[in-house]
Design a protein around this motif. Structure first.
Motif, PDB file in Angstrom:
ATOM      1  N   GLN A  96      71.162 -81.968  22.962  1.00  0.00           N
ATOM      2  CA  GLN A  96      71.886 -83.204  22.663  1.00  0.00           C
ATOM      3  C   GLN A  96      71.335 -83.835  21.387  1.00  0.00           C
ATOM      4  OE1 GLN A  96      70.942 -86.523  25.179  1.00  0.00           O
ATOM      5  NE2 GLN A  96      72.964 -87.435  24.934  1.00  0.00           N
ATOM      6  N   CYS A  97      70.019 -83.835  21.252  1.00  0.00           N
ATOM      7  CA  CYS A  97      69.377 -84.377  20.050  1.00  0.00           C
ATOM      8  C   CYS A  97      69.825 -83.592  18.816  1.00  0.00           C
ATOM      9  CB  CYS A  97      67.856 -84.334  20.202  1.00  0.00           C
ATOM     10  SG  CYS A  97      66.964 -84.966  18.773  1.00  0.00           S
ATOM     11  N   ALA A  98      69.821 -82.273  18.919  1.00  0.00           N
ATOM     12  CA  ALA A  98      70.229 -81.430  17.786  1.00  0.00           C
ATOM     13  C   ALA A  98      71.681 -81.698  17.401  1.00  0.00           C
ATOM     14  CB  ALA A  98      70.039 -79.961  18.142  1.00  0.00           C
ATOM     15  N   ASP A  99      72.543 -81.881  18.391  1.00  0.00           N
ATOM     16  CA  ASP A  99      73.950 -82.166  18.100  1.00  0.00           C
ATOM     17  C   ASP A  99      74.109 -83.465  17.315  1.00  0.00           C
ATOM     18  OD1 ASP A  99      74.683 -79.865  19.439  1.00  0.00           O
ATOM     19  OD2 ASP A  99      75.303 -80.909  21.275  1.00  0.00           O
ATOM     20  N   VAL A 100      73.385 -84.494  17.729  1.00  0.00           N
ATOM     21  CA  VAL A 100      73.471 -85.775  17.019  1.00  0.00           C
ATOM     22  C   VAL A 100      72.864 -85.645  15.623  1.00  0.00           C
ATOM     23  CG1 VAL A 100      72.767 -88.210  17.038  1.00  0.00           C
ATOM     24  CG2 VAL A 100      73.468 -87.103  19.171  1.00  0.00           C
ATOM     25  N   LEU A 101      71.737 -84.961  15.516  1.00  0.00           N
ATOM     26  CA  LEU A 101      71.093 -84.765  14.207  1.00  0.00           C
ATOM     27  C   LEU A 101      72.023 -84.072  13.220  1.00  0.00           C
ATOM     28  CD1 LEU A 101      67.408 -83.668  14.846  1.00  0.00           C
ATOM     29  CD2 LEU A 101      68.185 -85.615  13.510  1.00  0.00           C
ATOM     30  N   GLY A 146      75.184 -84.252  13.104  1.00  0.00           N
ATOM     31  CA  GLY A 146      76.387 -85.039  12.845  1.00  0.00           C
ATOM     32  C   GLY A 146      76.193 -85.986  11.669  1.00  0.00           C
ATOM     33  N   PRO A 147      77.212 -86.809  11.413  1.00  0.00           N
ATOM     34  CA  PRO A 147      77.120 -87.770  10.312  1.00  0.00           C
ATOM     35  C   PRO A 147      75.985 -88.771  10.555  1.00  0.00           C
ATOM     36  CG  PRO A 147      79.260 -87.932  11.454  1.00  0.00           C
ATOM     37  CD  PRO A 147      78.460 -86.869  12.129  1.00  0.00           C
ATOM     38  N   ASP A 148      75.211 -89.055   9.512  1.00  0.00           N
ATOM     39  CA  ASP A 148      74.079 -89.978   9.595  1.00  0.00           C
ATOM     40  C   ASP A 148      73.154 -89.619  10.760  1.00  0.00           C
ATOM     41  OD1 ASP A 148      75.036 -91.547   7.427  1.00  0.00           O
ATOM     42  OD2 ASP A 148      76.395 -92.589   8.800  1.00  0.00           O
ATOM     43  N   GLY A 149      72.953 -88.327  10.973  1.00  0.00           N
ATOM     44  CA  GLY A 149      72.241 -87.820  12.139  1.00  0.00           C
ATOM     45  C   GLY A 149      70.872 -88.425  12.384  1.00  0.00           C
ATOM     46  N   LEU A 150      70.016 -88.411  11.379  1.00  0.00           N
ATOM     47  CA  LEU A 150      68.654 -88.907  11.571  1.00  0.00           C
ATOM     48  C   LEU A 150      68.651 -90.385  11.928  1.00  0.00           C
ATOM     49  CD1 LEU A 150      65.607 -88.523  11.548  1.00  0.00           C
ATOM     50  CD2 LEU A 150      65.661 -88.924   9.075  1.00  0.00           C
ATOM     51  N   ASP A 151      69.379 -91.181  11.166  1.00  0.00           N
ATOM     52  CA  ASP A 151      69.431 -92.618  11.459  1.00  0.00           C
ATOM     53  C   ASP A 151      70.023 -92.881  12.838  1.00  0.00           C
ATOM     54  OD1 ASP A 151      68.239 -93.676   9.172  1.00  0.00           O
ATOM     55  OD2 ASP A 151      70.115 -93.584   8.050  1.00  0.00           O
ATOM     56  N   VAL A 182      70.035 -90.868  15.539  1.00  0.00           N
ATOM     57  CA  VAL A 182      69.086 -90.500  16.595  1.00  0.00           C
ATOM     58  C   VAL A 182      68.007 -91.567  16.719  1.00  0.00           C
ATOM     59  CG1 VAL A 182      67.261 -88.880  17.266  1.00  0.00           C
ATOM     60  CG2 VAL A 182      69.455 -88.003  16.503  1.00  0.00           C
ATOM     61  N   MET A 183      67.462 -91.983  15.581  1.00  0.00           N
ATOM     62  CA  MET A 183      66.387 -92.968  15.618  1.00  0.00           C
ATOM     63  C   MET A 183      66.880 -94.311  16.158  1.00  0.00           C
ATOM     64  SD  MET A 183      64.403 -91.952  12.103  1.00  0.00           S
ATOM     65  CE  MET A 183      63.164 -93.199  12.242  1.00  0.00           C
ATOM     66  N   ASP A 184      68.010 -94.784  15.670  1.00  0.00           N
ATOM     67  CA  ASP A 184      68.538 -96.072  16.117  1.00  0.00           C
ATOM     68  C   ASP A 184      68.890 -96.053  17.605  1.00  0.00           C
ATOM     69  OD1 ASP A 184      68.205 -97.072  13.555  1.00  0.00           O
ATOM     70  OD2 ASP A 184      70.314 -96.811  12.993  1.00  0.00           O
ATOM     71  N   ASP A 185      69.544 -94.977  18.048  1.00  0.00           N
ATOM     72  CA  ASP A 185      69.894 -94.861  19.467  1.00  0.00           C
ATOM     73  C   ASP A 185      68.644 -94.794  20.342  1.00  0.00           C
ATOM     74  OD1 ASP A 185      72.544 -94.848  18.677  1.00  0.00           O
ATOM     75  OD2 ASP A 185      72.894 -92.724  19.135  1.00  0.00           O
ATOM     76  N   ALA A 186      67.655 -94.039  19.888  1.00  0.00           N
ATOM     77  CA  ALA A 186      66.417 -93.902  20.656  1.00  0.00           C
ATOM     78  C   ALA A 186      65.699 -95.239  20.768  1.00  0.00           C
ATOM     79  CB  ALA A 186      65.507 -92.850  20.018  1.00  0.00           C
ATOM     80  N   ILE A 187      65.559 -95.927  19.655  1.00  0.00           N
ATOM     81  CA  ILE A 187      64.843 -97.203  19.666  1.00  0.00           C
ATOM     82  C   ILE A 187      65.584 -98.223  20.532  1.00  0.00           C
ATOM     83  CG2 ILE A 187      64.124 -99.149  18.214  1.00  0.00           C
ATOM     84  CD1 ILE A 187      63.492 -96.949  16.047  1.00  0.00           C
ATOM     85  N   PHE A 237      59.243 -89.084   7.882  1.00  0.00           N
ATOM     86  CA  PHE A 237      59.817 -89.443   9.176  1.00  0.00           C
ATOM     87  C   PHE A 237      58.979 -90.523   9.841  1.00  0.00           C
ATOM     88  CE2 PHE A 237      59.305 -88.923  13.772  1.00  0.00           C
ATOM     89  CZ  PHE A 237      60.527 -89.427  14.178  1.00  0.00           C
ATOM     90  N   LEU A 238      57.667 -90.362   9.849  1.00  0.00           N
ATOM     91  CA  LEU A 238      56.799 -91.349  10.492  1.00  0.00           C
ATOM     92  C   LEU A 238      56.913 -92.708   9.804  1.00  0.00           C
ATOM     93  CD1 LEU A 238      53.704 -89.088  11.169  1.00  0.00           C
ATOM     94  CD2 LEU A 238      55.334 -89.968  12.860  1.00  0.00           C
ATOM     95  N   GLU A 239      57.067 -92.690   8.488  1.00  0.00           N
ATOM     96  CA  GLU A 239      57.258 -93.940   7.748  1.00  0.00           C
ATOM     97  C   GLU A 239      58.579 -94.607   8.158  1.00  0.00           C
ATOM     98  OE1 GLU A 239      57.767 -95.426   3.111  1.00  0.00           O
ATOM     99  OE2 GLU A 239      57.265 -93.349   3.526  1.00  0.00           O
ATOM    100  N   LEU A 240      59.641 -93.820   8.249  1.00  0.00           N
ATOM    101  CA  LEU A 240      60.935 -94.361   8.681  1.00  0.00           C
ATOM    102  C   LEU A 240      60.845 -94.932  10.096  1.00  0.00           C
ATOM    103  CD1 LEU A 240      63.357 -91.546   7.441  1.00  0.00           C
ATOM    104  CD2 LEU A 240      63.236 -93.894   6.575  1.00  0.00           C
ATOM    105  N   LEU A 241      60.175 -94.207  10.977  1.00  0.00           N
ATOM    106  CA  LEU A 241      60.027 -94.659  12.355  1.00  0.00           C
ATOM    107  C   LEU A 241      59.228 -95.959  12.415  1.00  0.00           C
ATOM    108  CD1 LEU A 241      60.590 -94.132  15.335  1.00  0.00           C
ATOM    109  CD2 LEU A 241      58.539 -92.674  15.388  1.00  0.00           C
TER     110      LEU A 241
END
Length: 137
Positions: A55-60, A62-67, A69-74, A106-110
């Motif tokens: 599921q994580c890979a699918d979102v990653l 997709g469009p704006d994947g990293l943001d 995943v991070m926004d949804d997770a947080i 990535f850690l900086e973004l997080l």
């Protein structure tokens, strides 16, 4: 803890592991070990791990994947577990004792997205380095 929060923590660990383009065997073993032994994962159905990772890979991918995943997770992680989320990400990236530029980014973004102060994140980083050190040769 609810399923969404467990999944969110795992998503962040997977993104941390893949931030340098490929997940290594060491990183995968570390993720599984953290899930197996940490109290925060009590109640997580380990048979779901592959589905959560996919599921994580699918979102990653997709469009704006990293943001996304991070926004949804947080959003799914309780505020009092944000330091845990950061610590888990650090644990996964530190497993090979060398952080690539992409992992550092990535850690900086997080860090920027979490509600953690700089002193807390620095303490988590120092503690991870101390845990992963080896005896000098």
């Amino acid at each position: 803890m609810n399923t969404a929060a467990h999944d969110a923590l795992i998503h962040l660990m997977i993104v941390a592991a893949t931030s340098d383009s490929a997940i290594t065997e060491k990183e995968l073993v570390r993720i599984k070990a953290l899930i197996d032994r940490l109290p925060v994962f009590e109640g997580f159905d380990k048979s779901r791990l592959e589905a959560v990772a996919n599921q994580c890979a699918d979102v990653l991918n997709g469009p704006d994947g990293l943001d996304r995943v991070m926004d949804d997770a947080i959003a799914a992680i309780p505020v009092k577990l944000q330091d845990t989320a950061y610590a888990l990400s650090i644990e996964v990236t530190a497993v090979d004792l060398f952080l690539e530029q992409e992992e550092l980014r990535f850690l900086e973004l997080l860090r920027d997205k979490l509600s953690l102060d700089r002193l807390t994140t620095a303490a988590i980083e120092v503690a991870a380095r101390a845990r992963h050190r080896r005896m000098p040769s």
